[in-house]
Design an enzyme around this catalytic site. Structure first.
Site, mmCIF file in Angstrom:
data_model
loop_
_atom_site.group_PDB
_atom_site.id
_atom_site.type_symbol
_atom_site.label_atom_id
_atom_site.label_comp_id
_atom_site.label_asym_id
_atom_site.label_seq_id
_atom_site.Cartn_x
_atom_site.Cartn_y
_atom_site.Cartn_z
ATOM 1 N N GLU A 1 0.867 -1.191 0.000
ATOM 2 C CA GLU A 1 0.000 0.000 0.000
ATOM 3 C C GLU A 1 0.899 1.235 0.000
ATOM 4 O OE1 GLU A 1 -3.263 1.021 -0.254
ATOM 5 O OE2 GLU A 1 -2.353 3.000 0.027
ATOM 6 N N ARG B 1 -16.171 5.306 5.212
ATOM 7 C CA ARG B 1 -15.164 4.463 4.564
ATOM 8 C C ARG B 1 -13.993 4.170 5.520
ATOM 9 N NH1 ARG B 1 -13.492 3.965 -0.831
ATOM 10 N NH2 ARG B 1 -15.161 5.397 -1.324
ATOM 11 N N TYR C 1 -27.140 10.798 4.013
ATOM 12 C CA TYR C 1 -27.511 9.773 4.993
ATOM 13 C C TYR C 1 -26.638 9.911 6.225
ATOM 14 C CZ TYR C 1 -23.783 7.337 2.309
ATOM 15 O OH TYR C 1 -22.635 7.005 1.644
ATOM 16 N N ASP D 1 -11.999 -1.270 -8.563
ATOM 17 C CA ASP D 1 -11.921 -0.135 -9.483
ATOM 18 C C ASP D 1 -10.778 -0.274 -10.482
ATOM 19 O OD1 ASP D 1 -14.074 1.052 -8.289
ATOM 20 O OD2 ASP D 1 -13.051 2.907 -7.737
HETATM 21 C C1 LIG Z 1 -19.087 9.827 -4.961
HETATM 22 C C2 LIG Z 1 -18.879 8.364 -4.781
HETATM 23 C C3 LIG Z 1 -19.738 7.652 -3.957
HETATM 24 C C4 LIG Z 1 -19.575 6.269 -3.820
HETATM 25 N N1 LIG Z 1 -20.437 5.582 -3.026
HETATM 26 C C5 LIG Z 1 -20.329 4.248 -2.942
HETATM 27 C C6 LIG Z 1 -21.240 3.515 -2.122
HETATM 28 O O1 LIG Z 1 -22.112 4.086 -1.461
HETATM 29 N N2 LIG Z 1 -21.119 2.145 -2.086
HETATM 30 C C7 LIG Z 1 -20.152 1.477 -2.812
HETATM 31 O O2 LIG Z 1 -20.109 0.233 -2.772
HETATM 32 N N3 LIG Z 1 -19.248 2.162 -3.564
HETATM 33 C C8 LIG Z 1 -19.319 3.523 -3.641
HETATM 34 N N4 LIG Z 1 -18.409 4.209 -4.385
HETATM 35 C C9 LIG Z 1 -17.332 3.488 -5.101
HETATM 36 C C10 LIG Z 1 -16.178 3.093 -4.195
HETATM 37 O O3 LIG Z 1 -15.691 4.222 -3.520
HETATM 38 C C11 LIG Z 1 -15.049 2.461 -5.008
HETATM 39 O O4 LIG Z 1 -15.567 1.645 -6.017
HETATM 40 C C12 LIG Z 1 -14.163 1.614 -4.105
HETATM 41 O O5 LIG Z 1 -13.505 2.414 -3.165
HETATM 42 C C13 LIG Z 1 -13.131 0.843 -4.933
HETATM 43 O O6 LIG Z 1 -12.306 0.118 -4.065
HETATM 44 P P1 LIG Z 1 -10.903 -0.439 -4.539
HETATM 45 O O7 LIG Z 1 -10.352 -1.190 -3.378
HETATM 46 O O8 LIG Z 1 -11.040 -1.110 -5.852
HETATM 47 O O9 LIG Z 1 -10.033 0.869 -4.841
HETATM 48 P P2 LIG Z 1 -9.580 2.031 -3.868
HETATM 49 O O10 LIG Z 1 -10.526 2.219 -2.752
HETATM 50 O O11 LIG Z 1 -9.295 3.202 -4.738
HETATM 51 O O12 LIG Z 1 -8.216 1.496 -3.243
HETATM 52 C C14 LIG Z 1 -7.026 1.439 -3.991
HETATM 53 C C15 LIG Z 1 -5.853 1.383 -3.024
HETATM 54 O O13 LIG Z 1 -4.665 1.158 -3.765
HETATM 55 C C16 LIG Z 1 -3.645 2.025 -3.304
HETATM 56 N N5 LIG Z 1 -2.705 2.221 -4.399
HETATM 57 C C17 LIG Z 1 -2.897 2.915 -5.547
HETATM 58 N N6 LIG Z 1 -1.797 2.850 -6.316
HETATM 59 C C18 LIG Z 1 -0.885 2.091 -5.645
HETATM 60 C C19 LIG Z 1 0.436 1.654 -5.921
HETATM 61 N N7 LIG Z 1 1.062 2.002 -7.054
HETATM 62 N N8 LIG Z 1 1.078 0.898 -5.004
HETATM 63 C C20 LIG Z 1 0.453 0.530 -3.838
HETATM 64 N N9 LIG Z 1 -0.794 0.931 -3.519
HETATM 65 C C21 LIG Z 1 -1.461 1.688 -4.413
HETATM 66 C C22 LIG Z 1 -4.404 3.280 -2.897
HETATM 67 O O14 LIG Z 1 -3.650 4.083 -1.992
HETATM 68 C C23 LIG Z 1 -5.650 2.683 -2.267
HETATM 69 O O15 LIG Z 1 -5.452 2.392 -0.894
HETATM 70 C C24 LIG Z 1 -18.525 5.593 -4.516
HETATM 71 C C25 LIG Z 1 -17.642 6.326 -5.298
HETATM 72 C C26 LIG Z 1 -17.810 7.687 -5.424
HETATM 73 C C27 LIG Z 1 -16.854 8.439 -6.261
#
Ligand SMILES: Cc1cc2nc3c(=O)[nH]c(=O)nc-3n(C[C@H](O)[C@H](O)[C@H](O)COP(=O)(O)OP(=O)(O)OC[C@H]3O[C@@H](n4cnc5c(N)ncnc54)[C@H](O)[C@@H]3O)c2cc1C
Length: 406
Positions: free
Chosen positions: A32, A105, A218, A299
């Site tokens: 991370e 979060r 909410y 994502d």
């Molecule tokens: C306005 C908004 C509202 C939302 N509401 C909801 C909701 O109500 N419910 C829901 O389910 N989803 C919601 N989402 C979507 C949700 O926030 C994301 O889909 C989710 O956080 C994706 O999780 P992830 O673990 O894939 O990526 P992320 O949460 O982006 O985590 C990626 C991690 O990788 C790390 N990282 C990045 N690059 C590197 C690297 N090179 N080396 C090491 N570490 C790295 C980052 O620091 C981070 O910790 C919402 C999004 C938005 C924009």
């Protein structure tokens, strides 16, 4: 022990994947790049398809009272606040097999980190950024940077859970350029609930709909704070280097955007001291989501527009599905390819429905009036039933009703 997995990124997807893989017998190292500070981000709606998995991974008990179960989703007309529908959520557990929850979060991440800390086979390397990898038929070597120092890690497989601007996605898909412009922008704020009138402090998720925009709010943390998200159209360049959670928004701009909405929306917006802007991106699963011993999830694989609040939920589903395929002694490359293939149809459906929901939410004038009539005509039960495929759905089609991990 099945082998050693490396996960790039300790977001919701990466941490859940680590827990699920540890359950399946893998030892896991998570890289991370941040320090994992607790308060990053805002509210998340955790729908039952995700909370079911978090419960099975012992994360829900750790979230405890930091999560709140809303009584309903209330849909209001932005212009005058008239209630278009109130969808009860109190029977979520009975209907979908798990609760519908609202949480910060940071609180979800803390609960995931607690569960990770209790799992002896998982190690986290913070402030350690993934920079590249080399894969062979028998393993993966990952290059990383700890400050200015380079580091290297070896594993049997590598999972890219590094979010919307995934470097690993770019490495796998050289020709598939990263999104540079967002079509929608989300404005997010957290306010102390005691600054809001009682009507805005109900234990519900409230959705205000208007032409070209909507706003959701909410309660979080036992109702002490209220999460607000306003989304409206407008191209925004995506700054590849910007801190994704930190870009400030001008309060005057958002106040002006909603000036002709019901006065309660104005009061909600005025109660927020600071706003953060987040460009919204949706991208289809890339041509290459897995290659040999490397695969993407969350994502990094498929950012989803948030109109169904499913980005984190689908990352959690990905994690459960991944572990279901990576059985002890499996052919890793074949299991990763099967994982990606098994998830594609559901992810594409969630993306499609989210996009459609956005169009419906933002309808203008007469089409909006037709939408409101149609919602009323459908009635609560039939509207709620339209979410059964999603909230009652399972990460892979052949998973048994409520168990993914043996
Ligand atoms: C306005 C908004 C509202 C939302 N509401 C909801 C909701 O109500 N419910 C829901 O389910 N989803 C919601 N989402 C979507 C949700 O926030 C994301 O889909 C989710 O956080 C994706 O999780 P992830 O673990 O894939 O990526 P992320 O949460 O982006 O985590 C990626 C991690 O990788 C790390 N990282 C990045 N690059 C590197 C690297 N090179 N080396 C090491 N570490 C790295 C980052 O620091 C981070 O910790 C919402 C999004 C938005 C924009």
């Amino acid at each position: 022990m099945s082998g050693h997995a490396l996960i790039d990124g300790a977001g919701v997807g990466g941490l859940t994947a680590a827990l699920a893989l540890a359950r399946a017998g893998w030892s896991v190292t998570i890289l991370e790049r941040s320090r994992l500070e607790k308060e990053v981000g805002a509210g998340l709606q955790i729908s039952p398809n995700a909370s079911a998995i978090l419960r099975e991974l012992d994360v829900l008990p750790r979230l405890g009272t930091a999560a709140l179960a809303p009584r309903a989703i209330r849909i209001r007309r932005g212009r005058d606040g008239a209630t278009i529908a109130r969808l009860p959520l109190a029977n979520a557990e009975r209907r979908w097999g798990a609760p519908y929850l609202l949480a910060h979060r940071g609180d979800l991440q803390s609960a995931l980190l607690d569960a990770v800390a209790a799992a002896p086979s998982i190690r986290i390397e913070t402030e350690c950024a993934f920079t590249g990898f080399a894969a062979t038929d028998s393993g993966v070597t990952v290059a990383a940077l700890r400050g200015a120092q380079s580091a290297s890690f070896a594993a049997d497989l590598l999972i890219g859970a590094d979010g919307m601007r995934s470097l690993l996605r770019e490495r796998l898909n050289q020709a598939d350029a990263a999104a540079r412009v967002a079509r929608y922008v989300a404005w997010r704020a957290l306010v102390k609930s005691d600054r809001l009138a009682l009507d805005l402090r109900q234990p519900e998720s409230t959705l205000w709909l208007g032409a070209g925009a909507h706003i959701v709010h909410y309660p979080l943390r036992g109702g002490r704070i209220t999460n607000i998200v306003a989304i409206f159209g407008g191209a925004k360049a995506i700054e590849a280097s910007a801190d994704i959670w930190a870009e400030p928004g001008d309060p005057r701009r958002i106040a002006a955007r909603f000036a002709d909405w019901d006065g309660r929306v104005g009061a909600l917006i005025a109660a927020a001291e600071e706003w953060r802007i987040w460009p919204l991106v949706e991208r289809p699963p890339p041509p290459i989501s897995s290659a040999g011993r490397v695969a993407l999830l969350g994502d990094a694989a498929h950012p989803i527009l948030p109109f169904l609040a499913q980005g984190a939920a689908q990352a959690i589903e990905d994690a459960a599905a991944l572990a279901a395929f990576l059985k002890p002694g499996c052919d890793v490359a074949a299991a990763l390819a099967a994982f990606v293939a098994a998830r594609r149809a559901r992810i594409e459906r969630v993306q499609r429905e989210s996009r459609r929901q956005g169009v419906i939410y933002h309808l203008p004038g007469p089409p909006a009036a037709c939408r409101d009539l149609a919602i009323r005509a459908l009635g609560e039960e039939r509207i709620v039933a339209r979410y059964d495929w999603l909230y009652g759905g399972r990460p892979i089609a052949n998973a048994s009703k409520n168990r993914w991990f043996s």
